[in-house]
Scaffold this motif. Structure first.
Motif, PDB file in Angstrom:
ATOM      1  N   LYS A   1     -42.501  -6.381 -24.995  1.00  0.00           N
ATOM      2  CA  LYS A   1     -42.866  -5.640 -23.789  1.00  0.00           C
ATOM      3  C   LYS A   1     -43.783  -6.442 -22.862  1.00  0.00           C
ATOM      4  O   LYS A   1     -44.700  -7.131 -23.319  1.00  0.00           O
ATOM      5  N   SER A   2     -43.521  -6.282 -21.569  1.00  0.00           N
ATOM      6  CA  SER A   2     -44.401  -6.931 -20.603  1.00  0.00           C
ATOM      7  C   SER A   2     -44.890  -5.936 -19.563  1.00  0.00           C
ATOM      8  O   SER A   2     -44.262  -4.909 -19.317  1.00  0.00           O
ATOM      9  N   LEU A   3     -46.020  -6.258 -18.994  1.00  0.00           N
ATOM     10  CA  LEU A   3     -46.622  -5.462 -17.919  1.00  0.00           C
ATOM     11  C   LEU A   3     -46.748  -6.380 -16.708  1.00  0.00           C
ATOM     12  O   LEU A   3     -47.303  -7.474 -16.808  1.00  0.00           O
TER      13      LEU A   3
ATOM     14  N   ASN B   1     -50.423  -3.085 -26.744  1.00  0.00           N
ATOM     15  CA  ASN B   1     -49.252  -2.424 -26.150  1.00  0.00           C
ATOM     16  C   ASN B   1     -48.283  -3.362 -25.439  1.00  0.00           C
ATOM     17  O   ASN B   1     -47.106  -3.031 -25.289  1.00  0.00           O
ATOM     18  N   PHE B   2     -48.773  -4.489 -24.977  1.00  0.00           N
ATOM     19  CA  PHE B   2     -47.926  -5.402 -24.208  1.00  0.00           C
ATOM     20  C   PHE B   2     -48.117  -6.833 -24.707  1.00  0.00           C
ATOM     21  O   PHE B   2     -49.246  -7.293 -24.849  1.00  0.00           O
ATOM     22  N   ASP B   3     -47.007  -7.504 -24.931  1.00  0.00           N
ATOM     23  CA  ASP B   3     -47.061  -8.885 -25.400  1.00  0.00           C
ATOM     24  C   ASP B   3     -47.349  -9.856 -24.261  1.00  0.00           C
ATOM     25  O   ASP B   3     -47.876 -10.946 -24.472  1.00  0.00           O
TER      26      ASP B   3
ATOM     27  N   CYS C   1     -42.104 -12.930 -16.564  1.00  0.00           N
ATOM     28  CA  CYS C   1     -42.124 -12.079 -17.766  1.00  0.00           C
ATOM     29  C   CYS C   1     -40.928 -12.417 -18.659  1.00  0.00           C
ATOM     30  O   CYS C   1     -41.066 -12.556 -19.884  1.00  0.00           O
TER      31      CYS C   1
ATOM     32  N   ALA D   1     -39.973 -11.476 -22.497  1.00  0.00           N
ATOM     33  CA  ALA D   1     -39.979 -10.017 -22.361  1.00  0.00           C
ATOM     34  C   ALA D   1     -38.565  -9.450 -22.359  1.00  0.00           C
ATOM     35  O   ALA D   1     -37.646 -10.038 -21.781  1.00  0.00           O
ATOM     36  N   THR D   2     -38.410  -8.295 -23.028  1.00  0.00           N
ATOM     37  CA  THR D   2     -37.150  -7.545 -22.946  1.00  0.00           C
ATOM     38  C   THR D   2     -37.345  -6.264 -22.135  1.00  0.00           C
ATOM     39  O   THR D   2     -36.391  -5.592 -21.793  1.00  0.00           O
ATOM     40  N   SER D   3     -38.599  -5.921 -21.856  1.00  0.00           N
ATOM     41  CA  SER D   3     -38.875  -4.821 -20.928  1.00  0.00           C
ATOM     42  C   SER D   3     -40.022  -5.236 -20.010  1.00  0.00           C
ATOM     43  O   SER D   3     -40.889  -6.036 -20.395  1.00  0.00           O
TER      44      SER D   3
ATOM     45  N   SER E   1     -42.792  -3.311 -17.459  1.00  0.00           N
ATOM     46  CA  SER E   1     -43.408  -2.144 -16.818  1.00  0.00           C
ATOM     47  C   SER E   1     -44.111  -2.634 -15.559  1.00  0.00           C
ATOM     48  O   SER E   1     -45.123  -3.334 -15.637  1.00  0.00           O
TER      49      SER E   1
ATOM     50  N   ASP F   1     -34.902  -3.770 -19.562  1.00  0.00           N
ATOM     51  CA  ASP F   1     -35.462  -2.483 -19.143  1.00  0.00           C
ATOM     52  C   ASP F   1     -36.597  -2.774 -18.163  1.00  0.00           C
ATOM     53  O   ASP F   1     -37.697  -3.153 -18.578  1.00  0.00           O
TER      54      ASP F   1
END
Lengths: 119, 119
Positions: free
Chosen positions: A2-4, A34-36, A57, A62-64, A66, A97
């Motif tokens: 996950k990325s932000l 929560n975020f890598d 990202c 990242a695969t997602s 936000s 995503d």
């Protein structure tokens, strides 16, 4: 993974853009549970722009993504410009995503933040 | 008698200005322990403007006004325009304590607010 992606408006003032970079670093330090990956991007006037921020990202695994709008009001930037930029990259990476969260101004907690500032 | 004046930029979109009015009401509901009066004002494009916002605080009995800039970056508005407007009223009411607090973007707690938004 996950990325932000923190998205700010961008400014002609380098110092304002540096503030966003520092905020992004502080986010990264606290987001680890929560975020890598944490990156930042700008809608205009400064680099990296949103598409490049999303690319960063993805390049980091990242695969997602936000996308968090660092905006106080739901103007055209939040309602149209950011979604338009994000949609371009989503079309390019259909398996990713990529979603946009509520913008900063919607947060109930700003009341407490403002009261603390007021002293 | 202490007052808090929330100062936002102001928008051509009525809905954005209404968001500020609602935020101000939520501030008032939570601020009672620290501030007797809470009002809001705009730098431009919407009423009340800053001088009128300060007048409203004074009319409600305030002897001090904490002006809280609802801004994310230290641009010209925060660095020059708001202080200029406030200085005009301070000169008019030399016995009042009218001061400007740090702007929203300086708050360390925005990191937590953003992480909560990101989910």
């Amino acid at each position: 993974m996950k990325s932000l992606l923190l998205v700010a408006h961008g400014s002609r003032r380098a110092e304002s853009n540096s503030e966003i970079a520092r905020l992004s670093e502080r986010l990264a330090a606290k987001a680890a549970a929560n975020f890598d990956v944490v990156e930042h991007a700008f809608l205009e006037l400064a680099d990296p722009l949103i598409p490049d921020g999303i690319e960063r990202c993805i390049a980091r695994g990242a695969t997602s993504v936000s996308v968090v709008p660092y905006f106080l009001a739901r103007g055209t930037h939040v309602a149209e410009d950011i979604p338009e930029q994000v949609a371009i990259k989503q079309a390019e990476y259909p398996d990713m995503d990529i979603h946009i969260t509520d913008y900063l101004g919607t947060s109930d907690e700003l009341v407490d933040v403002l009261l603390k500032l007021a002293g």
